[in-house]
Write an enzyme that holds these catalytic residues in place. Structure first.
Site, PDB file in Angstrom:
ATOM      1  NE  ARG A 104      -2.407   1.159   3.720  1.00  0.00           N
ATOM      2  CZ  ARG A 104      -3.023   1.759   4.684  1.00  0.00           C
ATOM      3  NH1 ARG A 104      -4.342   1.567   4.702  1.00  0.00           N
ATOM      4  NH2 ARG A 104      -2.420   2.131   5.550  1.00  0.00           N
ATOM      5  CG  ASP A 200       2.952  -1.863   9.142  1.00  0.00           C
ATOM      6  OD1 ASP A 200       2.872  -3.078   8.745  1.00  0.00           O
ATOM      7  OD2 ASP A 200       3.217  -1.152   8.233  1.00  0.00           O
TER       8      ASP A 200
END
Ligand code: PRP
Ligand code: URA
Length: 209
Positions: A104, A200
């Site tokens: 991403r 994350d």
């Protein structure tokens, strides 16, 4: 519209709390992601088709149930999806594994595909696409677009933490795909992270930050 299910078994909620904690280190994070994926696999595989077979118990001939040979492939979205594969394989050890690499863009949140390697017969398999995080939904949507282009049609998406924004986007883009998550969180923040989330997932699994 496909099914949307939060698999909130107490064991799963407990384990999710462990990995949400910022003080949870890589070793425990990895182990617990594996355990949650295994627990989720029970529910995700609940509608696997069965057929009758004739066997003989030590007492008598008998008609019993066996899985009807509908074959499964687990498809982790790299990197973080890798952390969920082994737990599911513990329950479905004959499953094949296909990999799809997505990252991403940190500024735009746009997904980019960088790797695609599947079993040849994905068109006839039930696919469990796994990725711990469903945030904007961009990565999951693009992964499923890519799989459909190559003939896949029977897919479930399995994540640990989902944002409402991602669930909505994925349902709109792919209403035929069932979504399973261990938790539906509050929202996304300005950086595209799920709140409260777990940070994350790829970095926490692989110790890269
Ligand atoms: C993370 C996560 C998902 C994606 C979710 O991967 O594992 O694939 O972000 O975000 P989205 O729903 O907004 O697309 P990332 O791109 O950080 O790559 P990584 O797994 O290699 O760390
Ligand atoms: N990707 C992650 O790993 N975590 C988030 O919260 C959002 C996207």
């Amino acid at each position: 519209m496909g099914k949307f299910q939060v698999i909130d078994h107490p064991l799963i909620q407990h384990k999710l709390t462990i990995i949400r904690d910022k003080n949870c280190g890589t070793k425990v994070f990895r182990e617990v992601v594996d355990e949650i994926a295994m627990l989720m696999a029970y529910e995700v595989s609940r509608d696997m088709p069965l057929e009758d077979i004739e066997i003989e118990t030590p007492i008598t001939p008998s008609t019993q149930k066996t899985l009807s040979g509908k074959k499964v492939a687990i498809v982790p979205i790299l990197r973080a999806g890798i952390g969920m594969v082994d737990g599911i394989l513990e329950l479905i050890p004959a499953a094949k594994v296909g990999h799809i690499g997505m990252f991403r863009d940190e500024e735009t949140f746009e997904p980019h595909e960088y790797f695609f390697k599947m079993p040849e017969d994905i068109d006839s398999r039930q696919l469990f696409i796994v990725d711990p995080m469903l945030a904007t939904g961009g990565s999951a949507i693009m992964a499923i677009d890519s799989l459909k282009k190559r003939g896949a049609s029977n897919m479930k998406f399995v994540c640990l933490v989902a944002a409402p924004e991602g669930v909505k986007a994925l349902q709109e883009a792919h209403p035929d795909v069932d979504i399973y998550t261990a938790a539906l969180d509050e929202r996304l923040n300005e950086q595209g992270y799920i709140v409260p989330g777990l940070g994350d997932a790829g970095d926490r699994l692989f110790g890269t930050k």
